[in-house]
Design a protein around this motif. Sequence first.
Motif, short mmCIF file in Angstrom:
data_model
loop_
_atom_site.label_atom_id
_atom_site.label_comp_id
_atom_site.label_asym_id
_atom_site.label_seq_id
_atom_site.Cartn_x
_atom_site.Cartn_y
_atom_site.Cartn_z
N SER A 177 -6.73 4.97 -7.44
CA SER A 177 -5.68 3.91 -6.04
C SER A 177 -6.30 3.98 -4.83
O SER A 177 -6.23 3.01 -3.56
CB SER A 177 -4.03 4.76 -5.95
OG SER A 177 -3.75 4.91 -7.60
N ALA A 226 -5.64 0.54 -3.48
CA ALA A 226 -4.42 0.24 -3.06
C ALA A 226 -3.85 -0.87 -2.60
O ALA A 226 -2.12 -1.54 -2.32
CB ALA A 226 -4.23 1.84 -2.21
N TRP A 259 1.08 3.96 -2.79
CA TRP A 259 0.65 5.71 -3.06
C TRP A 259 2.26 6.05 -3.15
O TRP A 259 1.65 7.68 -3.39
CB TRP A 259 0.11 5.89 -1.42
CG TRP A 259 -1.25 4.97 -1.44
CD1 TRP A 259 -1.63 4.44 -0.48
CD2 TRP A 259 -1.98 6.31 -1.79
NE1 TRP A 259 -3.38 4.50 -0.55
CE2 TRP A 259 -3.22 5.64 -1.25
CE3 TRP A 259 -2.23 7.47 -2.53
CZ2 TRP A 259 -4.94 5.88 -1.97
CZ3 TRP A 259 -3.37 7.83 -2.87
CH2 TRP A 259 -4.84 6.74 -2.75
N SER A 318 0.78 -1.22 -0.19
CA SER A 318 0.43 0.36 0.45
C SER A 318 0.62 1.16 -0.10
O SER A 318 1.01 2.59 -0.67
CB SER A 318 -0.95 -0.14 0.99
OG SER A 318 -1.76 0.99 0.84
N ARG A 319 1.68 1.36 1.06
CA ARG A 319 3.22 2.47 1.07
C ARG A 319 3.80 2.59 -0.51
O ARG A 319 4.11 3.59 -1.36
CB ARG A 319 3.67 2.77 2.38
CG ARG A 319 3.24 2.46 3.31
CD ARG A 319 3.89 2.59 4.29
NE ARG A 319 3.70 2.62 5.76
CZ ARG A 319 4.16 2.92 6.44
NH1 ARG A 319 5.80 2.83 6.63
NH2 ARG A 319 3.30 2.90 8.20
#
Length: 130
Positions: free
Chosen positions: A97, A101, A37, A33-34
């Motif tokens: 996203s 995400a 993003w 997820s990071r």
Amino acid sequence: MNGRNRNLTIETGSAGATEPTPFGRVSGRKGRSRVNWVLALSTVPGAAIVMLFALGALMSTEACSGRQCSNLGVGGIDFGVLFYGAPAVALVVMLVSVFSAKRRGGIAVPLFGWALLVADVALLAVTVAR
């Protein structure tokens, strides 16, 4: 318990879901997820760079007339689409996203957005090449 302090106990085993992993590493779903993003947010400055490149390309053709720059342009592609398409791509990547995400294949969304931005620059370069 250790030799100096008999009341000290040390737990062993894996960290719980709320405890951080050692050395600040992020694993699994949270790490994906990071990364997703970071890539999605980086399309915003990428779109700004594409727009600056487009303005530079447009300004380089300012003194051209029909006879001087007869081979200018590929034809069929409007400059407005190439210019305003970059921020639209960044906006769509950010919106999609939000939903993708945390999914396994969600990284494809910002990567596809970056591919569109790179294709935009390449098409602009071909369009204004002399």
